[in-house]
Design an enzyme around this catalytic site. Structure first.
Site, PDB file in Angstrom:
ATOM      1  N   ASP A  30       0.844  -1.189   0.000  1.00  0.00           N
ATOM      2  CA  ASP A  30       0.000   0.000   0.000  1.00  0.00           C
ATOM      3  C   ASP A  30       0.885   1.247   0.000  1.00  0.00           C
ATOM      4  O   ASP A  30       1.897   1.311   0.694  1.00  0.00           O
ATOM      5  CB  ASP A  30      -0.916   0.001   1.236  1.00  0.00           C
ATOM      6  CG  ASP A  30      -2.062   0.987   1.083  1.00  0.00           C
ATOM      7  OD1 ASP A  30      -3.222   0.543   0.959  1.00  0.00           O
ATOM      8  OD2 ASP A  30      -1.795   2.218   1.081  1.00  0.00           O
ATOM      9  N   ILE A  31       0.490   2.237  -0.778  1.00  0.00           N
ATOM     10  CA  ILE A  31       1.307   3.450  -0.928  1.00  0.00           C
ATOM     11  C   ILE A  31       1.277   4.307   0.340  1.00  0.00           C
ATOM     12  O   ILE A  31       2.203   5.085   0.580  1.00  0.00           O
ATOM     13  CB  ILE A  31       0.836   4.254  -2.172  1.00  0.00           C
ATOM     14  CG1 ILE A  31       1.967   5.108  -2.724  1.00  0.00           C
ATOM     15  CG2 ILE A  31      -0.399   5.081  -1.867  1.00  0.00           C
ATOM     16  CD1 ILE A  31       1.661   5.672  -4.112  1.00  0.00           C
ATOM     17  N   ASN A  87     -12.946  -2.919   2.331  1.00  0.00           N
ATOM     18  CA  ASN A  87     -13.899  -1.828   2.520  1.00  0.00           C
ATOM     19  C   ASN A  87     -14.874  -1.803   1.355  1.00  0.00           C
ATOM     20  O   ASN A  87     -14.480  -2.042   0.209  1.00  0.00           O
ATOM     21  CB  ASN A  87     -13.153  -0.504   2.635  1.00  0.00           C
ATOM     22  CG  ASN A  87     -12.236  -0.460   3.846  1.00  0.00           C
ATOM     23  OD1 ASN A  87     -12.573  -1.011   4.897  1.00  0.00           O
ATOM     24  ND2 ASN A  87     -11.085   0.172   3.707  1.00  0.00           N
ATOM     25  N   GLN A  94     -14.467   2.819   1.065  1.00  0.00           N
ATOM     26  CA  GLN A  94     -13.742   2.298  -0.105  1.00  0.00           C
ATOM     27  C   GLN A  94     -13.412   3.464  -1.018  1.00  0.00           C
ATOM     28  O   GLN A  94     -14.308   4.231  -1.401  1.00  0.00           O
ATOM     29  CB  GLN A  94     -14.612   1.282  -0.857  1.00  0.00           C
ATOM     30  CG  GLN A  94     -13.910   0.698  -2.073  1.00  0.00           C
ATOM     31  CD  GLN A  94     -14.780  -0.285  -2.843  1.00  0.00           C
ATOM     32  OE1 GLN A  94     -15.964  -0.475  -2.533  1.00  0.00           O
ATOM     33  NE2 GLN A  94     -14.210  -0.913  -3.851  1.00  0.00           N
ATOM     34  N   HIS A 100     -10.310  -5.113  -3.309  1.00  0.00           N
ATOM     35  CA  HIS A 100      -8.969  -5.320  -2.739  1.00  0.00           C
ATOM     36  C   HIS A 100      -9.099  -5.683  -1.277  1.00  0.00           C
ATOM     37  O   HIS A 100      -9.977  -5.196  -0.571  1.00  0.00           O
ATOM     38  CB  HIS A 100      -8.093  -4.077  -2.917  1.00  0.00           C
ATOM     39  CG  HIS A 100      -8.719  -2.795  -2.463  1.00  0.00           C
ATOM     40  ND1 HIS A 100      -9.667  -2.129  -3.205  1.00  0.00           N
ATOM     41  CD2 HIS A 100      -8.547  -2.067  -1.338  1.00  0.00           C
ATOM     42  CE1 HIS A 100     -10.045  -1.037  -2.558  1.00  0.00           C
ATOM     43  NE2 HIS A 100      -9.393  -0.970  -1.411  1.00  0.00           N
ATOM     44  N   HIS A 102      -7.073  -5.596   2.221  1.00  0.00           N
ATOM     45  CA  HIS A 102      -5.934  -5.083   2.979  1.00  0.00           C
ATOM     46  C   HIS A 102      -5.424  -6.198   3.889  1.00  0.00           C
ATOM     47  O   HIS A 102      -6.222  -6.829   4.604  1.00  0.00           O
ATOM     48  CB  HIS A 102      -6.356  -3.909   3.871  1.00  0.00           C
ATOM     49  CG  HIS A 102      -6.920  -2.731   3.140  1.00  0.00           C
ATOM     50  ND1 HIS A 102      -6.179  -1.587   2.902  1.00  0.00           N
ATOM     51  CD2 HIS A 102      -8.150  -2.490   2.616  1.00  0.00           C
ATOM     52  CE1 HIS A 102      -6.938  -0.695   2.263  1.00  0.00           C
ATOM     53  NE2 HIS A 102      -8.133  -1.225   2.077  1.00  0.00           N
TER      54      HIS A 102
END
Ligand code: 5GP
Ligand code: ZN
Length: 114
Positions: A30-31, A87, A94, A100, A102
């Protein structure tokens, strides 16, 4: 899917830090990590959210779940534990409309979420 951020990441059009890939699944850092380990796992095929899942997705999503233990082990969090969360929509916060999961770990997580 055109203009989908995560489809573009899967296609390599937007760079990402890959941690796992096979024919059906892609996982990357994750960024904006919310924990020492924060990995996103996505189906390569575009699915908008958990709310869009149908019976035609069961094989790919079963497979996605089956690779989580390997990804967690490689990240060093299999023993200490971690959280897998997806989410959905506005109240779920979301922000990227491509399904996706997490994977969060590396510290004690709180529960319930805010
Ligand atoms: P959501 O809020 O939809 O559940 O999660 C989307 C996640 O994608 C966020 O944690 C956010 O930091 C991450 N994200 C957004 N844009 C990018 C990007 O361009 N690259 C990566 N690696 N992660 C991103
Ligand atoms: Zn997509």
């Amino acid at each position: 899917m055109e203009n989908c951020l995560f489809c573009q990441i899967v296609a390599g059009e937007i760079p990402s830090q890959k941690v796992y890939e096979d024919d059906f699944v892609y996982a990357f850092q994750d960024i904006r990590p919310q924990a020492p380990i924060h990995i996103l796992i996505i189906p390569k095929r575009h699915i908008s959210s958990a709310q869009s899942v149908t019976d035609s997705d069961t094989a790919i999503l079963g497979h996605l779940h089956a690779v989580i233990p390997q990804i967690a082990a490689n990240a060093g969090i299999a023993e200490t534990g971690y959280r897998v969360v997806t989410n959905v929509g506005r109240h779920g916060q979301q922000t990227v409309p491509h399904l996706h999961y997490h994977v969060l770990g590396g510290r004690q997580l709180g529960w319930p979420p805010g």
